[in-house]
Design an enzyme around this catalytic site. Sequence first.
Site, PDB file in Angstrom:
ATOM      1  N   GLU A 105       0.795  -1.185   0.167  1.00 58.02           N
ATOM      2  CA  GLU A 105      -0.081  -0.180  -0.095  1.00 58.02           C
ATOM      3  C   GLU A 105       0.768   1.247   0.041  1.00 58.02           C
ATOM      4  OE1 GLU A 105      -2.326  -1.379   3.632  1.00 58.02           O
ATOM      5  OE2 GLU A 105      -4.152  -1.215   2.080  1.00 58.02           O
ATOM      6  N   GLU A 125      -4.006  -9.465   3.780  1.00 51.93           N
ATOM      7  CA  GLU A 125      -4.784  -9.274   4.651  1.00 51.93           C
ATOM      8  C   GLU A 125      -5.817 -10.219   4.993  1.00 51.93           C
ATOM      9  OE1 GLU A 125      -3.472  -6.940   2.854  1.00 51.93           O
ATOM     10  OE2 GLU A 125      -2.730  -5.156   3.640  1.00 51.93           O
TER      11      GLU A 125
HETATM   12  C1  3H9 Z   1      -1.485  -4.983   6.830  1.00 55.43           C
HETATM   13  O1  3H9 Z   1      -0.766  -4.445   6.468  1.00 55.43           O
HETATM   14  C2  3H9 Z   1      -2.721  -3.955   7.114  1.00 55.43           C
HETATM   15  C3  3H9 Z   1      -2.867  -2.779   6.364  1.00 55.43           C
HETATM   16  O2  3H9 Z   1      -3.555  -3.280   4.970  1.00 55.43           O
HETATM   17  C4  3H9 Z   1      -3.918  -1.687   7.070  1.00 55.43           C
HETATM   18  C5  3H9 Z   1      -3.315  -1.104   8.312  1.00 55.43           C
HETATM   19  C6  3H9 Z   1      -4.220   0.237   8.801  1.00 55.43           C
HETATM   20  N1  3H9 Z   1       3.676  -7.454  11.773  1.00 55.43           N
HETATM   21  O3  3H9 Z   1       6.774 -15.831   8.826  1.00 55.43           O
HETATM   22  P1  3H9 Z   1       8.277 -15.567   9.173  1.00 55.43           P
HETATM   23  C7  3H9 Z   1       7.251 -11.439  12.211  1.00 55.43           C
HETATM   24  S1  3H9 Z   1      -1.708  -6.242   7.699  1.00 55.43           S
HETATM   25  C8  3H9 Z   1       4.573  -7.765  12.748  1.00 55.43           C
HETATM   26  O4  3H9 Z   1       8.913 -16.500  10.432  1.00 55.43           O
HETATM   27  P2  3H9 Z   1       9.356 -15.566   6.637  1.00 55.43           P
HETATM   28  C9  3H9 Z   1       6.851 -12.522  12.622  1.00 55.43           C
HETATM   29  O5  3H9 Z   1       5.981 -12.708  13.558  1.00 55.43           O
HETATM   30  C10 3H9 Z   1      -0.184  -7.049   7.547  1.00 55.43           C
HETATM   31  N2  3H9 Z   1       5.465  -9.089  12.527  1.00 55.43           N
HETATM   32  O6  3H9 Z   1       9.198 -15.197   8.126  1.00 55.43           O
HETATM   33  C11 3H9 Z   1       8.264 -13.357  12.726  1.00 55.43           C
HETATM   34  O7  3H9 Z   1       8.459 -13.041  14.070  1.00 55.43           O
HETATM   35  P3  3H9 Z   1       9.559 -13.614  14.981  1.00 55.43           P
HETATM   36  C12 3H9 Z   1      -0.051  -7.702   6.206  1.00 55.43           C
HETATM   37  C13 3H9 Z   1       5.512  -9.567  11.630  1.00 55.43           C
HETATM   38  O8  3H9 Z   1      10.692 -15.022   6.164  1.00 55.43           O
HETATM   39  C14 3H9 Z   1       8.982 -12.749  11.776  1.00 55.43           C
HETATM   40  O9  3H9 Z   1       8.529 -11.361  11.446  1.00 55.43           O
HETATM   41  N3  3H9 Z   1       0.822  -8.571   6.272  1.00 55.43           N
HETATM   42  C15 3H9 Z   1       4.672  -9.331  10.543  1.00 55.43           C
HETATM   43  O10 3H9 Z   1       9.081 -16.921   6.630  1.00 55.43           O
HETATM   44  C16 3H9 Z   1       9.608 -13.509  10.805  1.00 55.43           C
HETATM   45  O11 3H9 Z   1       8.490 -14.195  10.137  1.00 55.43           O
HETATM   46  C17 3H9 Z   1       1.126  -9.830   6.240  1.00 55.43           C
HETATM   47  O12 3H9 Z   1      -0.186 -10.502   6.757  1.00 55.43           O
HETATM   48  C18 3H9 Z   1       3.974  -8.067  10.472  1.00 55.43           C
HETATM   49  N4  3H9 Z   1       3.410  -7.801   9.638  1.00 55.43           N
HETATM   50  O13 3H9 Z   1       8.147 -14.698   5.856  1.00 55.43           O
HETATM   51  C19 3H9 Z   1       2.621 -10.472   6.172  1.00 55.43           C
HETATM   52  N5  3H9 Z   1       5.134  -9.972   9.600  1.00 55.43           N
HETATM   53  O14 3H9 Z   1      10.951 -13.736  14.281  1.00 55.43           O
HETATM   54  C20 3H9 Z   1       2.437 -11.431   7.091  1.00 55.43           C
HETATM   55  C21 3H9 Z   1       6.146 -10.879  10.058  1.00 55.43           C
HETATM   56  O15 3H9 Z   1       9.576 -12.629  16.451  1.00 55.43           O
HETATM   57  N6  3H9 Z   1       3.899 -11.990   7.109  1.00 55.43           N
HETATM   58  N7  3H9 Z   1       6.111 -10.609  11.216  1.00 55.43           N
HETATM   59  O16 3H9 Z   1       9.050 -14.891  15.270  1.00 55.43           O
HETATM   60  C22 3H9 Z   1       4.407 -12.946   6.399  1.00 55.43           C
HETATM   61  O17 3H9 Z   1       3.420 -13.526   5.356  1.00 55.43           O
HETATM   62  C23 3H9 Z   1       5.587 -13.540   6.395  1.00 55.43           C
HETATM   63  O18 3H9 Z   1       6.024 -13.235   7.735  1.00 55.43           O
HETATM   64  C24 3H9 Z   1       6.675 -12.906   5.424  1.00 55.43           C
HETATM   65  C25 3H9 Z   1       8.188 -13.419   5.925  1.00 55.43           C
HETATM   66  C26 3H9 Z   1       6.205 -13.400   4.015  1.00 55.43           C
HETATM   67  C27 3H9 Z   1       6.742 -11.576   5.409  1.00 55.43           C
END
Ligand code: 3H9
Length: 695
Positions: A105, A125
């Site tokens: 975004e 999301e």
């Molecule tokens: C959003 O954006 C809302 C908006 O539209 C509007 C707002 C107003 N936040 O998965 P991993 C942490 S909603 C906080 O093992 P990978 C995760 O907990 C968001 N923490 O790594 C972990 O922590 P820890 C939309 C996050 O390389 C560490 O990062 N975005 C977030 O296998 C590593 O994660 C999503 O839904 C976050 N957004 O994969 C993306 N993302 O090391 C969600 C990750 O302490 N994330 N962490 O255990 C993912 O799909 C995967 O984490 C990603 C990396 C592909 C990014």
Amino acid sequence: MSAEYQVNGSVAVITLANPPVNGLGLATRTAAVAGIKQALADDAIKAIVITGAGKAFSGGADIKEFNSPKALTEPTLHTLINVVEQSTKPVVAAIHSVCMGGGLELALGCNYRVAAPGAQMALPEVKLGILPGAGGTQRLPRVLGLEMALNMIVSGTPVASEKLAGTALFDEVTAPGADLLAAAVAFAGKVAGIRPLPKVRERTVDYPDHEAFLQFSRNTVKAMAGPFPAPLQCVEAVAAAVTMKFDDGLKFERELFMQLVQSPVSKALRHAFFAERVASKVPDVPADTPVRAIASAAIVGAGTMGGGIAMNFANAGIPVKLLETQQAALDKGLATIRKNYESTVKKGKLTQEKAEQRIALVSGTLDYADIAQADIVVEAVFEEMGVKEAVFRQLDAVMKPGAILASNTSTLDLDQIASFTKRPQDVIGTHFFSPANVMKLLEIVRGKETGKDVLASALALSKKLKKTGVVSGVCDGFIGNRMIEQYSRQAGFLLEEGCLPEQVDKAVEQFGFAMGPFRMGDLAGNDIGWAIRKRRYVQKPDVTYSKTADLLCELGRYGQKTGAGWYDYKPGDRKAYPSEQVNAMLVQHSQDIGVERRKIGDQEIVERLVYALVNEGARILEEGIALRASDIDMVYLTGYGFPLFRGGPMFYADTVGLPNVQDAIAGYASGRHGEAWTPAPLLVKLAAEGKGFNN
Ligand code: 3H9
């Protein structure tokens, strides 16, 4: 500081720096806004590049901030995107890898986007029960078109940047191996003087007869979404990109986002997201604990479980040897594996070539000497201590030093199993769930002498096998089966008191379970529970069980495999038909034990089954068998079909409120078989303190 500011000639480079994925938390947003302002204030700066440090451009909004004041503290993500969009100097997003959610975004708020090939682009999301709430539903259709944007937003699936090259999402996709940041800076220099600045918000979404397409999408998505509200709301928000002015669409998106972010379903999904990640962390096993290399594996036992486990290794590219005692059993096991792969090919889920590669990784042997060099051996033989003892003594004698000796036991004492070897530090439980090549859960049982490196290796292995590894201490049944026993006990008592199997199953399935206890029993085989109960009658004579399941087995009704269980089955048909014989047997049994059958409501059925899980889960937590409540939730979400939208049994109890759970338990404790309802001390304590299991 969670964004860095550097100057490269006349271009300012703002690097989001909030490891591990540059989540757009308050500090990062603040630093990014400051960076833009600094660049605008500096006359020498003609253009701005925004990029991300480390492994991501940005993984999106910081999910941990949701439902906390930080999410709404200025500068919000909206404000940041506004500041970028209003910039009087061109802003270029330099996207080298993960660009998701709020990250995408933010990129869409920039005037230009330059990406490296292979960058993962997504608005995921929906998987967290929300929708893109910072303009994603309004801007993405403006660059990708209605259909493609809707697909990405409703599915949440990442798309590789090179597949989107040529769309208005990107102004440039660099060649493989090129220096992305250098390319983006050069691009920024090139466009520095161009006015007016292009803005995604000023584009329109053209789609002939969009109403028909949107209506079709609503119908399809509604049919697939089940209890999840977000997918349909995603369609509504995207529809607004076509039917409303940009600012009105943005406002509409925001309203839907605020509703969803507060919904119990979204809270449950976010809980599951973090639960899955934290499960691999063990407090006394640091993240840098060295792991043992696992480049080859062996499985003892080529039955259903052993074969399924072998397929897991083959799927991960690890050669695996199956060991059996008889040639016929080995041949059968290997043939089943081939058949399973062939049926996956027929379903179009695997190519013939890949299937052949995997089959080629599996071999068989009757000789322990042939498996001696394997890095890990997983025992999957009959669930009987004597049989396990014989196997582990053999393994101890033949396996190379440093090999991991794993047991797939689902209930037996792992410490006793380890004691059959002279290397208890190498022994660990790896409890796979049937069908082992499908189910996501891997319960990793840590014995009292299991080495930390062996535990870390098993956790790393679970990731390699694409499983969710959850650590359990040693106790009868570990986390999952110890809890399910209390659930099954209640299911049995309900049959004695007035329920029929179909009523119990229906109530539980309506609650959201994939399958009720009786359909599940018929699928897994009722004789398995029978064997376990026979052992328990001797080991724990005080524990009461309903006799109904034993009576069923005495009738030879073991389940689908015998064509009859709690239900009747027709050949070649897995559908469960209510059985007159079973229902008559239940009514007779109630009479025999002097219980007057009564009408039991669905609420009581669900409470008795689910709170039985919760109460035992609380004991497991208190005893330290599970490291945290969310681990128990993960076990139930990935291994037992607990409804994802309820977040797992412990999270569900938190949402109901522990005092309410305690009250209900107290009510059942004063009823029939009240002895099964002694409340767990931890439940009582947390309820009194006004706390939940998960906080
Ligand atoms: C959003 O954006 C809302 C908006 O539209 C509007 C707002 C107003 N936040 O998965 P991993 C942490 S909603 C906080 O093992 P990978 C995760 O907990 C968001 N923490 O790594 C972990 O922590 P820890 C939309 C996050 O390389 C560490 O990062 N975005 C977030 O296998 C590593 O994660 C999503 O839904 C976050 N957004 O994969 C993306 N993302 O090391 C969600 C990750 O302490 N994330 N962490 O255990 C993912 O799909 C995967 O984490 C990603 C990396 C592909 C990014």
